[in-house]
Scaffold this active site. Structure first.
Site, PDB file in Angstrom:
ATOM      1  N   GLY A  76       0.811  -1.215   0.000  1.00 35.19           N
ATOM      2  CA  GLY A  76       0.000   0.000   0.000  1.00 35.19           C
ATOM      3  C   GLY A  76       0.846   1.267   0.000  1.00 35.19           C
ATOM      4  N   GLN A 185      -7.932  -0.372   3.095  1.00 29.29           N
ATOM      5  CA  GLN A 185      -8.853  -0.937   4.090  1.00 29.29           C
ATOM      6  C   GLN A 185     -10.187  -1.360   3.479  1.00 29.29           C
ATOM      7  OE1 GLN A 185      -8.371  -1.594   7.378  1.00 29.29           O
ATOM      8  NE2 GLN A 185      -6.282  -0.839   7.357  1.00 29.29           N
ATOM      9  N   SER A 205      -3.406  -3.368  -0.802  1.00 27.12           N
ATOM     10  CA  SER A 205      -2.302  -4.061  -0.142  1.00 27.12           C
ATOM     11  C   SER A 205      -2.704  -5.492   0.207  1.00 27.12           C
ATOM     12  CB  SER A 205      -1.916  -3.298   1.125  1.00 27.12           C
ATOM     13  OG  SER A 205      -0.980  -4.044   1.874  1.00 27.12           O
ATOM     14  N   GLY A 206      -1.774  -6.421   0.028  1.00 28.33           N
ATOM     15  CA  GLY A 206      -2.074  -7.830   0.271  1.00 28.33           C
ATOM     16  C   GLY A 206      -2.309  -8.189   1.726  1.00 28.33           C
ATOM     17  N   HIS A 207      -1.457  -7.664   2.609  1.00 34.51           N
ATOM     18  CA  HIS A 207      -1.499  -8.187   3.988  1.00 34.51           C
ATOM     19  C   HIS A 207      -2.712  -7.736   4.790  1.00 34.51           C
ATOM     20  CE1 HIS A 207       0.081  -4.784   6.580  1.00 34.51           C
ATOM     21  NE2 HIS A 207       0.470  -4.351   5.399  1.00 34.51           N
ATOM     22  N   THR A 243      12.487  -7.826 -10.013  1.00 36.08           N
ATOM     23  CA  THR A 243      12.033  -9.189 -10.293  1.00 36.08           C
ATOM     24  C   THR A 243      10.729  -9.466  -9.545  1.00 36.08           C
ATOM     25  OG1 THR A 243      14.313  -9.843 -10.603  1.00 36.08           O
ATOM     26  CG2 THR A 243      12.725 -11.622 -10.205  1.00 36.08           C
ATOM     27  N   CYS A 330       1.431   2.392  13.240  1.00 33.66           N
ATOM     28  CA  CYS A 330       2.509   3.263  12.805  1.00 33.66           C
ATOM     29  C   CYS A 330       2.800   4.344  13.839  1.00 33.66           C
ATOM     30  CB  CYS A 330       2.143   3.932  11.486  1.00 33.66           C
ATOM     31  SG  CYS A 330       1.238   2.855  10.404  1.00 33.66           S
TER      32      CYS A 330
END
Ligand SMILES: *Cc1c(COP(=O)(O)O)cnc(C)c1O
Length: 401
Positions: A76, A185, A205-207, A243, A330
């Site tokens: 993200g 979110q 974002s994936g996580h 990569t 954060c």
């Protein structure tokens, strides 16, 4: 494990989620079997490349985009940085150096905007109201001749408020200003269609949706020319070098398809649990719910308890086996209260005593019961030791409960 086996409840899904079994299993072959470089021409590499193609299609489908509009990134934060910095750069080239955002974005957006201010851009930070909302009119009125970008988050990570994105998108399209949204979110929690919603760029974002950390994507509507953030090899149609992180890309494809498959069902069942949690926790005296009660992510609970410190609440809950958050991960480690809670007008003192519980479809009714049982007990104990609470009670004659 000792004799008094303790319950563990993970209620911090807005900070990160557990990788799903399906996503993990899909990723595993790309570590030790199909481990080739997706840019190589021999079959080992081609297998990896095919997996990337298929995952890109899944990500595109999840948000109503075309495959060619999806670029994989490291998450993200990178997607936000890319969208904002590089649209700003194109804007500056034609004399447009004004950006519009809100005052309660994720730091990946806010700090990027602050950086651009130092580079000579003008940024309007629209103030959100007490629920964490801005009106489309605020955006409309802020657009100037030289506005190159509007960036407004889809849903807030701390208080869960869902913003009027389709309405803002419509205005930006009419005014011919590019519109980016940080939907980290929202994806998987709110149905998203980038073309119906007139979104030009979208970060995900994936996580946050059961894929691994360190993978994400930026949707860039076809026809938009934006420069690279990461220069190097020709990966991602020359737009994002490096990569390909094939295992994580594969996991993201699986996780995002799963996440959007049953949004309505998820919204129904998770928001029911959320509302039970909210109504029970609000029975504790001197508490308030932060964020909009209706326009709210189905898994978000954010409550302020007067007279206690969020940090001590978190530590006490951790001892009871509950993983939660105050403000955002954060900002932990710093003593500044959350900028989001200050943006909705909370006094510093109240902002300090805030708790975010973010649940999801994995949270059971027993987990909710356990939180409902534990939090009031912990709050009572902390208040009984708090000079601040004592003062509040003395000054306002609140019965200590
Ligand atoms: C988590 C989060 C980000 C950052 O995403 P990463 O993949 O951790 O870099 C950005 N915006 C919002 C709203 C988030 O919740």
């Amino acid at each position: 494990m000792n004799s008094t086996e303790k319950r563990f409840v993970y209620a911090d899904n807005a900070a990160t989620t557990r990788v799903s079994e399906a996503a993990l299993n899909a990723a595993l072959p790309y570590f030790r079997e199909s481990y080739g470089n997706a840019s190589s021409i021999y079959s080992l590499g081609m297998n990896a490349a095919r997996a990337v193609v298929s995952s890109r299609a899944k990500v595109a489908e999840a948000i109503g985009a075309k495959s060619g509009e999806i670029y994989f990134t490291s998450g993200g934060s990178e997607s936000d940085n890319w969208a904002i910095k590089c649209v700003a750069e194109s804007g500056a080239a034609v004399g447009k150096k004004h950006i519009i955002t809100t005052n309660f974005e994720h730091h990946a957006v806010l700090h990027t905007c602050q950086y651009l201010e130092k580079k000579g851009f003008r940024v309007t930070y629209l103030p959100v109201d007490s629920m964490g909302l801005i009106s489309p009119e605020q955006v409309k009125n802020a657009i100037c001749e030289d506005t190159c970008l509007v960036t407004v988050m889809f849903a807030n990570n701390e208080i869960g408020t869902i913003l009027p994105i389709p309405e803002i998108g419509k205005i930006c399209r009419e005014k011919k200003v590019l519109f980016h949204t940080d939907a980290v979110q929202a994806v998987g929690n709110v149905p998203i269609d980038v073309s119906k919603m007139n979104i030009d760029l979208l970060s995900l974002s994936g996580h946050k949706l059961h894929a691994p950390k360190g993978i994400g994507a930026l949707y860039i509507r076809s026809g938009i020319k934006i420069s690279n953030l990461i220069h190097g090899g020709a990966q991602e149609r020359t737009k994002r070098a490096g990569t390909e992180n094939v295992p994580s890309i594969v996991a993201l494809g699986v996780a995002i398809s799963d996440a959007v498959k049953s949004i309505e069902e998820k919204q129904r069942s998770v928001s029911e649990k959320r509302d039970r949690l909210i109504s029970e926790l609000l029975k504790i005296s001197e508490t308030r719910l932060n964020g909009d009660p209706e326009k709210r992510l189905c898994g978000n609970v954010n409550i302020s308890f007067r007279g206690i410190e969020g940090e001590s609440l978190l530590l006490s809950l951790d001892l009871e086996g509950i993983a939660a958050s105050s403000g955002s991960a954060c900002t932990s480690g710093s003593l500044d209260p959350s900028h989001v809670l200050l943006a909705i007008g909370l006094p510093h003192e109240t902002a300090h005593g805030s708790l975010r519980l973010s649940i999801n479809e994995e949270t059971s009714d027993e987990d909710i019961d356990y939180i409902i049982d534990t939090v009031p007990r912990v709050v009572k104990k902390l208040r009984s030791m708090s000079p601040l609470w004592e003062r509040i009670c003395r000054d306002e004659k609140i019965a200590d409960r």
